[in-house]
Scaffold this active site. Structure first.
Site, PDB file in Angstrom:
ATOM      1  N   LYS A  11      16.123  -1.138  46.289  1.00 11.48           N
ATOM      2  CA  LYS A  11      14.710  -1.006  46.652  1.00 11.48           C
ATOM      3  C   LYS A  11      14.003  -2.369  46.584  1.00 11.48           C
ATOM      4  O   LYS A  11      14.545  -3.325  46.036  1.00 11.48           O
ATOM      5  CB  LYS A  11      14.050   0.008  45.708  1.00 11.48           C
ATOM      6  CG  LYS A  11      14.622   1.427  45.838  1.00 11.48           C
ATOM      7  CD  LYS A  11      13.843   2.401  44.955  1.00 11.48           C
ATOM      8  CE  LYS A  11      14.370   3.818  45.094  1.00 11.48           C
ATOM      9  NZ  LYS A  11      13.575   4.784  44.284  1.00 11.48           N
ATOM     10  N   TYR A  51      11.720   9.889  53.100  1.00  5.78           N
ATOM     11  CA  TYR A  51      11.357  10.670  51.902  1.00  5.78           C
ATOM     12  C   TYR A  51      10.595  11.951  52.258  1.00  5.78           C
ATOM     13  O   TYR A  51       9.841  12.463  51.429  1.00  5.78           O
ATOM     14  CB  TYR A  51      10.543   9.808  50.935  1.00  5.78           C
ATOM     15  CG  TYR A  51      11.401   8.848  50.130  1.00  5.78           C
ATOM     16  CD1 TYR A  51      12.281   9.315  49.148  1.00  5.78           C
ATOM     17  CD2 TYR A  51      11.339   7.482  50.335  1.00  5.78           C
ATOM     18  CE1 TYR A  51      13.065   8.452  48.399  1.00  5.78           C
ATOM     19  CE2 TYR A  51      12.128   6.597  49.592  1.00  5.78           C
ATOM     20  CZ  TYR A  51      12.981   7.096  48.629  1.00  5.78           C
ATOM     21  OH  TYR A  51      13.758   6.240  47.880  1.00  5.78           O
ATOM     22  N   PHE A  59       3.656  11.761  43.646  1.00  8.40           N
ATOM     23  CA  PHE A  59       4.067  10.358  43.730  1.00  8.40           C
ATOM     24  C   PHE A  59       4.418   9.925  45.163  1.00  8.40           C
ATOM     25  O   PHE A  59       4.823   8.785  45.386  1.00  8.40           O
ATOM     26  CB  PHE A  59       5.269  10.098  42.818  1.00  8.40           C
ATOM     27  CG  PHE A  59       6.461  10.984  43.088  1.00  8.40           C
ATOM     28  CD1 PHE A  59       7.384  10.651  44.075  1.00  8.40           C
ATOM     29  CD2 PHE A  59       6.664  12.153  42.364  1.00  8.40           C
ATOM     30  CE1 PHE A  59       8.479  11.461  44.329  1.00  8.40           C
ATOM     31  CE2 PHE A  59       7.758  12.968  42.616  1.00  8.40           C
ATOM     32  CZ  PHE A  59       8.666  12.618  43.609  1.00  8.40           C
ATOM     33  N   ARG A  87      25.314   8.588  41.263  1.00  5.14           N
ATOM     34  CA  ARG A  87      24.149   9.013  40.458  1.00  5.14           C
ATOM     35  C   ARG A  87      24.356   8.628  38.991  1.00  5.14           C
ATOM     36  O   ARG A  87      23.425   8.184  38.323  1.00  5.14           O
ATOM     37  CB  ARG A  87      23.935  10.523  40.568  1.00  5.14           C
ATOM     38  CG  ARG A  87      23.673  11.026  41.975  1.00  5.14           C
ATOM     39  CD  ARG A  87      22.260  10.895  42.433  1.00  5.14           C
ATOM     40  NE  ARG A  87      21.322  11.722  41.708  1.00  5.14           N
ATOM     41  CZ  ARG A  87      20.017  11.730  41.968  1.00  5.14           C
ATOM     42  NH1 ARG A  87      19.516  10.944  42.915  1.00  5.14           N
ATOM     43  NH2 ARG A  87      19.210  12.496  41.286  1.00  5.14           N
ATOM     44  N   THR A  93      16.087   8.744  36.786  1.00 10.34           N
ATOM     45  CA  THR A  93      14.986   8.233  37.616  1.00 10.34           C
ATOM     46  C   THR A  93      14.107   7.256  36.845  1.00 10.34           C
ATOM     47  O   THR A  93      13.726   6.202  37.354  1.00 10.34           O
ATOM     48  CB  THR A  93      14.121   9.415  38.122  1.00 10.34           C
ATOM     49  OG1 THR A  93      14.970  10.383  38.736  1.00 10.34           O
ATOM     50  CG2 THR A  93      13.079   8.943  39.111  1.00 10.34           C
ATOM     51  N   ARG A 104      19.734   1.334  36.621  1.00  7.77           N
ATOM     52  CA  ARG A 104      18.293   1.441  36.364  1.00  7.77           C
ATOM     53  C   ARG A 104      17.949   0.949  34.959  1.00  7.77           C
ATOM     54  O   ARG A 104      16.904   0.326  34.751  1.00  7.77           O
ATOM     55  CB  ARG A 104      17.818   2.869  36.612  1.00  7.77           C
ATOM     56  CG  ARG A 104      17.688   3.166  38.112  1.00  7.77           C
ATOM     57  CD  ARG A 104      17.487   4.626  38.379  1.00  7.77           C
ATOM     58  NE  ARG A 104      17.079   4.888  39.768  1.00  7.77           N
ATOM     59  CZ  ARG A 104      17.080   6.088  40.317  1.00  7.77           C
ATOM     60  NH1 ARG A 104      17.493   7.149  39.618  1.00  7.77           N
ATOM     61  NH2 ARG A 104      16.694   6.260  41.563  1.00  7.77           N
ATOM     62  N   ASN A 114      12.157   1.617  40.551  1.00  9.39           N
ATOM     63  CA  ASN A 114      13.394   1.862  39.795  1.00  9.39           C
ATOM     64  C   ASN A 114      14.655   1.304  40.472  1.00  9.39           C
ATOM     65  O   ASN A 114      15.757   1.790  40.244  1.00  9.39           O
ATOM     66  CB  ASN A 114      13.535   3.344  39.434  1.00  9.39           C
ATOM     67  CG  ASN A 114      13.611   4.248  40.651  1.00  9.39           C
ATOM     68  OD1 ASN A 114      13.539   3.769  41.778  1.00  9.39           O
ATOM     69  ND2 ASN A 114      13.761   5.531  40.433  1.00  9.39           N
ATOM     70  N   HIS A 117      18.118   3.583  45.000  1.00  4.68           N
ATOM     71  CA  HIS A 117      18.158   4.985  45.433  1.00  4.68           C
ATOM     72  C   HIS A 117      19.615   5.417  45.509  1.00  4.68           C
ATOM     73  O   HIS A 117      20.490   4.604  45.825  1.00  4.68           O
ATOM     74  CB  HIS A 117      17.528   5.114  46.825  1.00  4.68           C
ATOM     75  CG  HIS A 117      17.812   6.431  47.485  1.00  4.68           C
ATOM     76  ND1 HIS A 117      17.065   7.563  47.236  1.00  4.68           N
ATOM     77  CD2 HIS A 117      18.797   6.809  48.356  1.00  4.68           C
ATOM     78  CE1 HIS A 117      17.572   8.576  47.935  1.00  4.68           C
ATOM     79  NE2 HIS A 117      18.619   8.146  48.622  1.00  4.68           N
ATOM     80  N   GLU A 128      21.275  10.746  55.150  1.00  2.19           N
ATOM     81  CA  GLU A 128      20.714   9.429  54.821  1.00  2.19           C
ATOM     82  C   GLU A 128      21.564   8.289  55.395  1.00  2.19           C
ATOM     83  O   GLU A 128      21.027   7.267  55.820  1.00  2.19           O
ATOM     84  CB  GLU A 128      20.566   9.303  53.303  1.00  2.19           C
ATOM     85  CG  GLU A 128      19.500  10.262  52.765  1.00  2.19           C
ATOM     86  CD  GLU A 128      19.398  10.262  51.244  1.00  2.19           C
ATOM     87  OE1 GLU A 128      20.166   9.521  50.581  1.00  2.19           O
ATOM     88  OE2 GLU A 128      18.546  11.004  50.717  1.00  2.19           O
TER      89      GLU A 128
END
Ligand code: ADP
Length: 143
Positions: A11, A51, A59, A87, A93, A104, A114, A117, A128
Site C-alpha cells: 500500500k 474495495y 472506514f 494472510r 489488520t 504488518r 497497514n 493487502h 483481485e
C-alpha cells in the site's frame, strides 16, 4: 482444495516509507513466487471499485482516499495454500494486534495505514488478480 494464487498489494504507506524492498523480501522468504507485479497509482474510482465490498463501512472513505493517495504495488503470488499462508504472513489488520514477525507488525503504522493487502478467499484472489493483471501476464511467468 485451497488454491495456489493470491493477490497482495504494498500500500502507499509501505512505498512512501521506503519499505517496498523489505516487504517483498519478507514475502519471498515466506515461500511465495512473485508471478506479476506493477507499480500503479490508483484513481479514486479504481480504489472504490477494488474495495467495493466495503462500501458503506465507516472506514470506506478513509480507505479509498488513502489507497489513491500515492503509488502502490499490486503483485500476484503463487505457492501452496496461498490465501491462508499470505494472510498469516501479513498478520492482523491492526498492526498493534499482529503477531511478531508478520509484515504488518514489522512495517505498518496503524489499522488504516497497514502496509499491505492480502486476498481473503480463493474467489476474491481470482477477482483481485484479474483486477490488475491479464491471465496472460500471470501465466506467461508461471513456468
Ligand atoms: P484486511 O485488509 O486485514 O483483510 P479488512 O478487509 O477488514 O482487513 O479491511 C480492509 C482494509 O480497510 C484494511 O486493510 C484497512 O486498510 C482498512 N480498514 C479496516 N478497518 C479499518 C478501521 N477500523 N479504520 C481504518 N481503516 C480500516
Amino acid at each position: 482444495m485451497a488454491g495456489r494464487r493470491t493477490l497482495g498489494i504494498v500500500k502507499p504507506d509501505g512505498i512512501v516509507n521506503g519499505k517496498l524492498g523489505l516487504i517483498l523480501a519478507h514475502v519471498e522468504r515466506a515461500g511465495f513466487k512473485v508471478r506479476a507485479a506493477r507499480l500503479v497509482r490508483l484513481s479514486r474510482a479504481q480504489a472504490e471499485a477494488f474495495y467495493e465490498v466495503h462500501r458503506g463501512r465507516p472506514f470506506y472513505e478513509e480507505l479509498v482516499t488513502f489507497m489513491s493517495s500515492g503509488p502502490c504495488l499490486p503483485f500476484a503470488l503463487e505457492r501452496a495454500d496461498a490465501v491462508a499462508t499470505f494472510r498469516a504472513t501479513i498478520g492482523a489488520t491492526d498492526p498493534a494486534e499482529a503477531s511478531p514477525g508478520t509484515i504488518r507488525k514489522l512495517f505498518a503504522e496503524s489499522k488504516g495505514r497497514n502496509a499491505v493487502h492480502g486476498s481473503d478467499s480463493d474467489e476474491n484472489a481470482a477477482r483481485e488478480i484479474g483486477f490488475f493483471f491479464t491471465e496472460a501476464e500471470v501465466a506467461d511467468l508461471a513456468q
